[in-house]
Design a protein around this motif. Structure first.
Motif, PDB file in Angstrom:
ATOM      1  N   VAL A   1     -16.222  76.907 -80.143  1.00 44.05           N
ATOM      2  CA  VAL A   1     -16.451  75.736 -80.975  1.00 44.05           C
ATOM      3  C   VAL A   1     -17.935  75.495 -81.269  1.00 44.05           C
ATOM      4  CG1 VAL A   1     -16.598  74.044 -79.113  1.00 44.05           C
ATOM      5  CG2 VAL A   1     -15.670  73.345 -81.327  1.00 44.05           C
TER       6      VAL A   1
ATOM      7  N   LEU B   1      -9.234  69.691 -75.173  1.00 45.28           N
ATOM      8  CA  LEU B   1      -9.600  69.878 -76.575  1.00 45.28           C
ATOM      9  C   LEU B   1     -10.905  70.647 -76.737  1.00 45.28           C
ATOM     10  CD1 LEU B   1      -8.503  66.319 -77.423  1.00 45.28           C
ATOM     11  CD2 LEU B   1      -7.747  68.259 -78.798  1.00 45.28           C
ATOM     12  N   SER B   2     -11.044  71.300 -77.872  1.00 53.14           N
ATOM     13  CA  SER B   2     -12.268  72.042 -78.176  1.00 53.14           C
ATOM     14  C   SER B   2     -13.495  71.147 -78.044  1.00 53.14           C
ATOM     15  CB  SER B   2     -12.214  72.576 -79.609  1.00 53.14           C
ATOM     16  OG  SER B   2     -11.161  73.482 -79.782  1.00 53.14           O
TER      17      SER B   2
ATOM     18  N   CYS C   1     -11.837  74.504 -84.738  1.00 55.77           N
ATOM     19  CA  CYS C   1     -11.863  75.071 -83.383  1.00 55.77           C
ATOM     20  C   CYS C   1     -12.880  76.200 -83.209  1.00 55.77           C
ATOM     21  CB  CYS C   1     -10.490  75.638 -83.017  1.00 55.77           C
ATOM     22  SG  CYS C   1      -9.150  74.448 -82.940  1.00 55.77           S
TER      23      CYS C   1
ATOM     24  N   GLU D   1      -9.556  76.071 -77.631  1.00 55.02           N
ATOM     25  CA  GLU D   1      -8.733  74.935 -78.048  1.00 55.02           C
ATOM     26  C   GLU D   1      -7.650  74.584 -77.035  1.00 55.02           C
ATOM     27  OE1 GLU D   1      -5.670  75.797 -81.231  1.00 55.02           O
ATOM     28  OE2 GLU D   1      -7.017  77.508 -81.504  1.00 55.02           O
TER      29      GLU D   1
ATOM     30  N   SER E   1      -8.248  69.257 -82.784  1.00 54.51           N
ATOM     31  CA  SER E   1      -7.998  70.401 -83.663  1.00 54.51           C
ATOM     32  C   SER E   1      -7.067  71.421 -83.009  1.00 54.51           C
ATOM     33  CB  SER E   1      -9.322  71.066 -84.052  1.00 54.51           C
ATOM     34  OG  SER E   1     -10.089  71.398 -82.911  1.00 54.51           O
ATOM     35  N   TYR E   2      -6.195  71.982 -83.855  1.00 60.71           N
ATOM     36  CA  TYR E   2      -5.175  72.917 -83.396  1.00 60.71           C
ATOM     37  C   TYR E   2      -5.021  74.030 -84.430  1.00 60.71           C
ATOM     38  CZ  TYR E   2      -3.963  69.094 -80.241  1.00 60.71           C
ATOM     39  OH  TYR E   2      -4.012  68.107 -79.291  1.00 60.71           O
TER      40      TYR E   2
END
Length: 367
Positions: free
Chosen positions: A174, A32-33, A154, A116, A194-195
């Motif tokens: 990020v 993940l970011s 992101c 991301e 986050s995506y």
């Protein structure tokens, strides 16, 4: 004091995890970011080992597209000393800026993934330092904030000069995003879920008659992460996130709706579907985090659905009896004044202005 070389793995004994991460054998997985680690030591030299995911494998002598590989950083004493895209299955970096000829000093090191999870995952392996004593985790900060969002969270395409540059993981950062900057302003630990392109009833769609149902964020909240690629054969989405044993956020910021808006437009039936989906998502997030305050933030890339989100917040509060849920309007970006990032996304200046608004709002609900 004489300096010695210390070799260690990024386990909890030596580092503080940042965001959602876990150890797979001797490697800490960063997907993940903003996920990563932080530690401190008194010394000089620093060497870091990264491992690439399936995007770095070679199939019939043709590597996977570079634009989808993990961008990572090593930040020493708040200065980014390494910023690179991982293109090989294993890469070892001697971090610049830490000269052995300079007297030993205490350093705070942050190693994080800038891009991301969808496109890539990275592994953090052995770390070497020349130091007076072994590395130690930095202490937990008093405040912990979780951010749930889309490309805005992101830092999508923030490292390009204008909107005409195409997106690549190498220009996603990020640390220049609204999310990371807000955590910095509040001196908070953080986690990002986050995506890019994702929404609650539709991901971004160029055709409002065709929803992007494969890009909804709800299935990804209670898993570790989702990625197109694998790491040593492991699919990120196969691992659930253990809410029971992990630290609970003090505040959860949800910044969703920008991609839904490409589908909802002026359609009242779609707007009602978005309203209901937002209430349902608030119920899900609250269910996993029953003591966390929730802040619904919206508006940076357009605020057409903000009133609907306010209505969802009010309905959720009435239904649940939980009153620590708030809605904050973010001023829409002003591209004529502050420019754009890739694909008309916010520029670093726009992210900074929004982070000021959001951090001040969070301070207000904490008073």
């Amino acid at each position: 004091m004489e300096l010695k070389e210390y070799c260690f793995l990024p386990t909890d004994e030596y580092v503080k995890p940042l965001g959602r991460t876990f150890m797979l054998d001797d490697i800490r997985i960063l997907s993940l970011s903003g996920s990563g680690v932080e530690f401190k030591y008194t010394g000089t030299k620093l060497t870091v080992t990264f491992y690439g995911d399936s995007t770095t494998s070679v199939d019939e002598n043709m590597p996977q597209p570079w634009r989808d590989q993990a961008r990572v950083a090593v930040i020493v004493d708040d200065v980014m000393q390494l910023d690179t895209v991982i293109k090989k299955p294993m890469e070892v970096f001697e971090v610049c800026g830490l000269d052995e000829s300079i007297p030993a000093a205490e350093h705070i090191v942050k190693i994080i993934k800038l891009s991301e999870p969808r496109m890539s995952t990275a592994g953090l392996g052995e770390i070497r330092i020349l130091a007076e004593s072994p590395a130690q985790p930095t202490p937990l900060k008093d405040k912990y904030i979780e951010f749930i969002g889309d490309s805005i969270t992101c830092g999508y395409g923030v490292d390009v000069p204008n909107e005409f540059h195409p997106f690549a993981t190498g220009n996603e950062n990020v640390t220049k995003a609204l999310s990371y900057k807000t955590a910095q302003k509040l001196d908070a630990d953080y986690s990002m879920v986050s995506y890019s392109g994702h929404g609650l009833i539709s991901g971004y769609t160029p055709d409002p008659n065709v929803p992007k149902l494969e890009e909804l964020i709800q299935p990804y909240y209670d898993i570790f992460a989702y990625s197109y690629n694998t790491f040593r054969g492991l699919q990120m989405e196969s691992r659930k996130w253990d809410f029971a044993s992990e630290r609970k956020p003090d505040v959860i910021v949800i910044n969703l709706g920008t991609n839904d808006d490409s589908y909802v437009q002026q359609d009242e039936e779609k707007r009602q579907a978005f309203y209901k989906a937002y209430i349902s998502f608030l119920e899900k997030v609250h269910g996993f985090n029953p003591t966390s305050k929730i802040v619904v933030a919206f508006g940076l890339m357009g605020d057409a659905l903000f009133k609907t989100e306010q209505e969802a917040v009010n309905a959720f509060k009435e239904k649940s009896g939980f009153n620590e849920v708030y809605a904050v309007h973010l001023t829409p970006q002003d591209p004529e004044k502050n420019g754009y990032g890739a694909d008309y996304h916010p520029s670093p200046v726009s992210h900074e202005l929004a982070a000021v608004e959001l951090s001040e709002f969070i301070k207000g609900i904490d008073d």
